[in-house]
Design an enzyme around this catalytic site. Sequence first.
Site, PDB file in Angstrom:
ATOM      1  N   ASP A   1      -2.839   5.418  -0.521  1.00  0.00           N
ATOM      2  CA  ASP A   1      -4.246   4.994  -0.442  1.00  0.00           C
ATOM      3  C   ASP A   1      -4.944   5.298   0.896  1.00  0.00           C
ATOM      4  O   ASP A   1      -5.588   4.394   1.474  1.00  0.00           O
ATOM      5  CB  ASP A   1      -4.342   3.491  -0.733  1.00  0.00           C
ATOM      6  CG  ASP A   1      -3.801   3.100  -2.102  1.00  0.00           C
ATOM      7  OD1 ASP A   1      -3.244   3.977  -2.785  1.00  0.00           O
ATOM      8  OD2 ASP A   1      -3.920   1.929  -2.481  1.00  0.00           O
TER       9      ASP A   1
ATOM     10  N   LYS B   1      -4.506   4.958  -9.418  1.00  0.00           N
ATOM     11  CA  LYS B   1      -3.924   3.723  -9.954  1.00  0.00           C
ATOM     12  C   LYS B   1      -4.952   2.610  -9.942  1.00  0.00           C
ATOM     13  O   LYS B   1      -5.995   2.722  -9.287  1.00  0.00           O
ATOM     14  CB  LYS B   1      -2.687   3.322  -9.139  1.00  0.00           C
ATOM     15  CG  LYS B   1      -3.032   3.054  -7.682  1.00  0.00           C
ATOM     16  CD  LYS B   1      -1.799   2.696  -6.885  1.00  0.00           C
ATOM     17  CE  LYS B   1      -2.137   2.472  -5.436  1.00  0.00           C
ATOM     18  NZ  LYS B   1      -3.132   1.417  -5.184  1.00  0.00           N
TER      19      LYS B   1
ATOM     20  N   CYS C   1      -0.064  -2.285  -1.074  1.00  0.00           N
ATOM     21  CA  CYS C   1       0.293  -1.078  -1.818  1.00  0.00           C
ATOM     22  C   CYS C   1       1.478  -0.329  -1.229  1.00  0.00           C
ATOM     23  O   CYS C   1       2.245   0.294  -1.970  1.00  0.00           O
ATOM     24  CB  CYS C   1      -0.930  -0.188  -1.981  1.00  0.00           C
ATOM     25  SG  CYS C   1      -2.131  -0.956  -3.105  1.00  0.00           S
TER      26      CYS C   1
HETATM   27  C1  VGL Z   1      -4.736  -2.464  -1.537  1.00  0.00           C
HETATM   28  C2  VGL Z   1      -5.650  -4.580  -1.596  1.00  0.00           C
HETATM   29  C3  VGL Z   1      -6.374  -4.242  -2.724  1.00  0.00           C
HETATM   30  C4  VGL Z   1      -3.826  -1.505  -0.841  1.00  0.00           C
HETATM   31  C5  VGL Z   1      -5.446  -2.124  -2.657  1.00  0.00           C
HETATM   32  O1  VGL Z   1      -4.031  -0.278  -0.954  1.00  0.00           O
HETATM   33  O2  VGL Z   1      -2.888  -1.965  -0.178  1.00  0.00           O
HETATM   34  N1  VGL Z   1      -4.838  -3.699  -1.011  1.00  0.00           N
HETATM   35  N2  VGL Z   1      -6.263  -3.018  -3.240  1.00  0.00           N
END
Ligand code: VGL
Length: 198
Positions: free
Chosen positions: A16, A98, A138
């Site tokens: 991410d 995702k 994540c």
């Molecule tokens: C994430 C919180 C909400 C992450 C993604 O990438 O760690 N954290 N969505």
Amino acid sequence: MTVRINPESDALILIDPQNCFMPGGALPVPGGDEIFDVINPLTKKFDLVVASADWHPPNHSSFKEYGGPWPPHCVQNTEGANFSPKLDQSNVGMVIRKAYRRETDQYTCFDEITRLGDMLKARGIKRVFIGGVATEYCVHDSVIGALRDGLEVFVILDAIRGIEVNPGDIEKALNDMKEHGAKLIYSRDIEGTLGYEN
Ligand code: VGL
Ligand code: ZN
């Protein structure tokens, strides 16, 4: 400890690296943009670099106004969901989106929806090296998922950053990954390999 990369059986997984998670973004991870100085040169050492992307519909259930814990972030087809311009994407060969189903959140890119573990193993990948954000969400869940899929997992400590909603969250996540069998290393522990610049 030194780890030598074998391009045939090692893959780099970037969790991410998106605008929303960078300082100034909708769900900023402190120092999130500091990972790229580490990650960008590393992408040149692997034949297979995979990046995951949080990819929420506008009404995703993880958003506060729909009962979830988070401010709206990484909404599909918005600038915030794009990879940071600081990421050198030239060697990123695969993108795994995702958390695009409204009802469920999906912190891991290794599960029965993505089947990334199966995909990697079918290509002969045995070890994954993981960087990205956020450490306790994540990154953590992807590490646990990759281990469960039977991959050997190296977490690159200088290539991850966490949110630390509560003090101690990051340390707890690191300990948990370690207890599950992940190896915690630094990028300097990764040796270059033939044909690649170190
Ligand atoms: C994430 C919180 C909400 C992450 C993604 O990438 O760690 N954290 N969505
Ligand atoms: Zn999310």
